[in-house]
Design a protein around this motif. Structure first.
Motif, PDB file in Angstrom:
ATOM      1  N   LEU A 135      35.755  11.396  37.356  1.00 42.86           N
ATOM      2  CA  LEU A 135      35.169  10.737  36.369  1.00 42.86           C
ATOM      3  C   LEU A 135      36.014  10.473  35.055  1.00 42.86           C
ATOM      4  O   LEU A 135      36.109   9.658  34.422  1.00 42.86           O
ATOM      5  N   VAL A 136      36.352  11.892  34.652  1.00 42.49           N
ATOM      6  CA  VAL A 136      37.295  12.042  33.544  1.00 42.49           C
ATOM      7  C   VAL A 136      38.437  11.299  33.559  1.00 42.49           C
ATOM      8  O   VAL A 136      39.048  10.617  32.814  1.00 42.49           O
ATOM      9  N   LEU A 137      39.144  11.595  34.929  1.00 46.19           N
ATOM     10  CA  LEU A 137      40.185  10.795  35.150  1.00 46.19           C
ATOM     11  C   LEU A 137      40.330   9.417  35.331  1.00 46.19           C
ATOM     12  O   LEU A 137      41.229   8.610  34.413  1.00 46.19           O
ATOM     13  N   ALA A 138      39.514   8.806  35.635  1.00 43.51           N
ATOM     14  CA  ALA A 138      39.217   7.439  35.794  1.00 43.51           C
ATOM     15  C   ALA A 138      38.972   6.963  34.368  1.00 43.51           C
ATOM     16  O   ALA A 138      39.383   5.781  34.048  1.00 43.51           O
ATOM     17  N   GLU A 139      38.266   7.616  33.425  1.00 39.98           N
ATOM     18  CA  GLU A 139      38.040   7.067  31.871  1.00 39.98           C
ATOM     19  C   GLU A 139      39.313   7.233  31.214  1.00 39.98           C
ATOM     20  O   GLU A 139      39.865   6.436  30.379  1.00 39.98           O
ATOM     21  N   ASP A 153      57.823  -5.998  29.898  1.00 40.47           N
ATOM     22  CA  ASP A 153      57.500  -5.919  31.311  1.00 40.47           C
ATOM     23  C   ASP A 153      57.877  -4.339  31.994  1.00 40.47           C
ATOM     24  O   ASP A 153      57.716  -4.169  33.186  1.00 40.47           O
ATOM     25  N   SER A 154      58.135  -3.425  31.159  1.00 41.26           N
ATOM     26  CA  SER A 154      58.556  -1.995  31.538  1.00 41.26           C
ATOM     27  C   SER A 154      57.554  -1.119  31.254  1.00 41.26           C
ATOM     28  O   SER A 154      57.719   0.116  31.267  1.00 41.26           O
ATOM     29  N   PHE A 155      56.346  -1.394  30.665  1.00 36.47           N
ATOM     30  CA  PHE A 155      55.221  -0.437  30.508  1.00 36.47           C
ATOM     31  C   PHE A 155      54.494   0.132  31.902  1.00 36.47           C
ATOM     32  O   PHE A 155      54.523  -0.694  32.640  1.00 36.47           O
ATOM     33  N   PHE A 156      54.079   1.168  31.927  1.00 35.73           N
ATOM     34  CA  PHE A 156      53.439   2.050  33.015  1.00 35.73           C
ATOM     35  C   PHE A 156      52.242   2.702  32.640  1.00 35.73           C
ATOM     36  O   PHE A 156      52.277   3.409  31.391  1.00 35.73           O
ATOM     37  N   VAL A 157      51.268   3.048  33.528  1.00 34.85           N
ATOM     38  CA  VAL A 157      50.235   4.206  33.442  1.00 34.85           C
ATOM     39  C   VAL A 157      50.397   5.014  34.591  1.00 34.85           C
ATOM     40  O   VAL A 157      50.539   4.466  35.521  1.00 34.85           O
ATOM     41  N   GLN A 158      50.390   6.137  34.090  1.00 34.82           N
ATOM     42  CA  GLN A 158      50.471   7.201  35.166  1.00 34.82           C
ATOM     43  C   GLN A 158      49.384   8.333  35.017  1.00 34.82           C
ATOM     44  O   GLN A 158      49.384   9.100  34.073  1.00 34.82           O
ATOM     45  N   PRO A 159      48.351   8.434  36.303  1.00 37.67           N
ATOM     46  CA  PRO A 159      47.454   9.465  36.006  1.00 37.67           C
ATOM     47  C   PRO A 159      47.953  10.812  36.320  1.00 37.67           C
ATOM     48  O   PRO A 159      48.786  10.976  37.204  1.00 37.67           O
ATOM     49  N   VAL A 160      47.280  11.611  35.418  1.00 35.83           N
ATOM     50  CA  VAL A 160      47.783  13.155  35.771  1.00 35.83           C
ATOM     51  C   VAL A 160      46.647  13.968  35.916  1.00 35.83           C
ATOM     52  O   VAL A 160      45.874  14.090  34.887  1.00 35.83           O
ATOM     53  N   ARG A 161      46.266  14.519  37.019  1.00 37.53           N
ATOM     54  CA  ARG A 161      45.276  15.570  37.120  1.00 37.53           C
ATOM     55  C   ARG A 161      45.450  16.695  36.297  1.00 37.53           C
ATOM     56  O   ARG A 161      44.297  17.363  35.684  1.00 37.53           O
ATOM     57  N   ARG A 162      46.469  17.398  36.394  1.00 37.40           N
ATOM     58  CA  ARG A 162      46.589  18.683  35.335  1.00 37.40           C
ATOM     59  C   ARG A 162      47.557  18.517  34.268  1.00 37.40           C
ATOM     60  O   ARG A 162      48.713  18.660  34.519  1.00 37.40           O
ATOM     61  N   GLY A 163      46.960  17.847  33.380  1.00 31.35           N
ATOM     62  CA  GLY A 163      47.825  17.441  32.257  1.00 31.35           C
ATOM     63  C   GLY A 163      47.205  18.115  30.816  1.00 31.35           C
ATOM     64  O   GLY A 163      46.473  19.066  31.100  1.00 31.35           O
ATOM     65  N   GLY A 164      47.657  17.671  29.785  1.00 28.71           N
ATOM     66  CA  GLY A 164      47.493  18.161  28.335  1.00 28.71           C
ATOM     67  C   GLY A 164      48.295  19.304  28.191  1.00 28.71           C
ATOM     68  O   GLY A 164      49.231  19.824  28.896  1.00 28.71           O
ATOM     69  N   ARG A 165      48.291  20.143  26.899  1.00 30.00           N
ATOM     70  CA  ARG A 165      48.999  21.175  26.691  1.00 30.00           C
ATOM     71  C   ARG A 165      48.843  22.485  27.288  1.00 30.00           C
ATOM     72  O   ARG A 165      50.061  22.851  27.479  1.00 30.00           O
ATOM     73  N   ARG A 166      47.770  22.500  27.777  1.00 33.90           N
ATOM     74  CA  ARG A 166      47.639  23.790  28.804  1.00 33.90           C
ATOM     75  C   ARG A 166      47.503  23.385  30.211  1.00 33.90           C
ATOM     76  O   ARG A 166      47.317  24.191  31.197  1.00 33.90           O
ATOM     77  N   ARG A 167      47.754  22.174  30.550  1.00 33.28           N
ATOM     78  CA  ARG A 167      47.536  21.771  31.825  1.00 33.28           C
ATOM     79  C   ARG A 167      46.434  22.040  32.538  1.00 33.28           C
ATOM     80  O   ARG A 167      45.959  22.439  33.781  1.00 33.28           O
ATOM     81  N   ASP A 168      45.219  21.832  31.902  1.00 36.61           N
ATOM     82  CA  ASP A 168      44.099  22.076  32.442  1.00 36.61           C
ATOM     83  C   ASP A 168      43.075  20.982  32.292  1.00 36.61           C
ATOM     84  O   ASP A 168      41.785  21.045  32.161  1.00 36.61           O
ATOM     85  N   ARG A 169      43.429  19.671  32.090  1.00 41.34           N
ATOM     86  CA  ARG A 169      42.511  18.590  31.946  1.00 41.34           C
ATOM     87  C   ARG A 169      43.281  17.371  32.652  1.00 41.34           C
ATOM     88  O   ARG A 169      44.654  17.265  32.726  1.00 41.34           O
ATOM     89  N   ALA A 170      42.541  16.020  33.051  1.00 41.26           N
ATOM     90  CA  ALA A 170      42.915  14.997  33.489  1.00 41.26           C
ATOM     91  C   ALA A 170      43.538  13.973  32.209  1.00 41.26           C
ATOM     92  O   ALA A 170      42.767  14.308  31.290  1.00 41.26           O
ATOM     93  N   VAL A 171      44.507  13.500  32.482  1.00 46.41           N
ATOM     94  CA  VAL A 171      45.163  12.662  31.416  1.00 46.41           C
ATOM     95  C   VAL A 171      45.514  11.478  32.020  1.00 46.41           C
ATOM     96  O   VAL A 171      46.019  11.404  33.314  1.00 46.41           O
ATOM     97  N   ALA A 172      45.947  10.332  31.438  1.00 43.86           N
ATOM     98  CA  ALA A 172      46.787   9.382  31.784  1.00 43.86           C
ATOM     99  C   ALA A 172      47.874   9.116  30.824  1.00 43.86           C
ATOM    100  O   ALA A 172      47.630   9.008  29.562  1.00 43.86           O
TER     101      ALA A 172
END
Length: 109
Positions: A21-25, A56-75
């Motif tokens: 849910l958080v990753l999708a947002e 034309d070179s922009f991208f979005v990459q979802p990351v399940r273990r992101g953030g400073r502490r690698r403890d949250r979903a980010v994109a």
């Protein structure tokens, strides 16, 4: 009437921050930022050999273990153009455009 009580669970909050849910947002917000960045990106002049490449070179990459502490979903929103950093931050000859900065400030809601 009894007062409502809440007891926070650190494990539960951690699971929420990594949830689909958080990753999708985060991906939704990143796509908005990407759209704004593409809209305001410079394309260069007619004589520019890289005309439109940055836009034309922009991208979005979802990351399940992101953030400073690698403890949250980010994109992550980024740009793969070889000269992307020069467009964003500028050089001694080219002024900085701050496309991603302005897009993040305007977009991600």
């Amino acid at each position: 009437m009894a007062a409502a009580r809440f007891r926070m669970s650190r494990r539960g909050v951690g699971q929420l921050l990594r949830s689909d849910l958080v990753l999708a947002e985060m991906v939704r917000r990143a796509e908005v930022i990407k759209g704004v960045a593409e809209a305001i990106a410079p394309v260069g002049g007619p004589e520019d050999p890289h005309r439109g490449l940055y836009k034309d070179s922009f991208f979005v990459q979802p990351v399940r273990r992101g953030g400073r502490r690698r403890d949250r979903a980010v994109a992550v929103v980024g740009n793969t153009a070889p000269h992307g950093a020069h467009v964003e931050y500028g050089t001694e000859r080219v002024r900085a455009h701050h496309v991603l900065l302005r897009a993040a400030q305007a977009g991600g809601r």
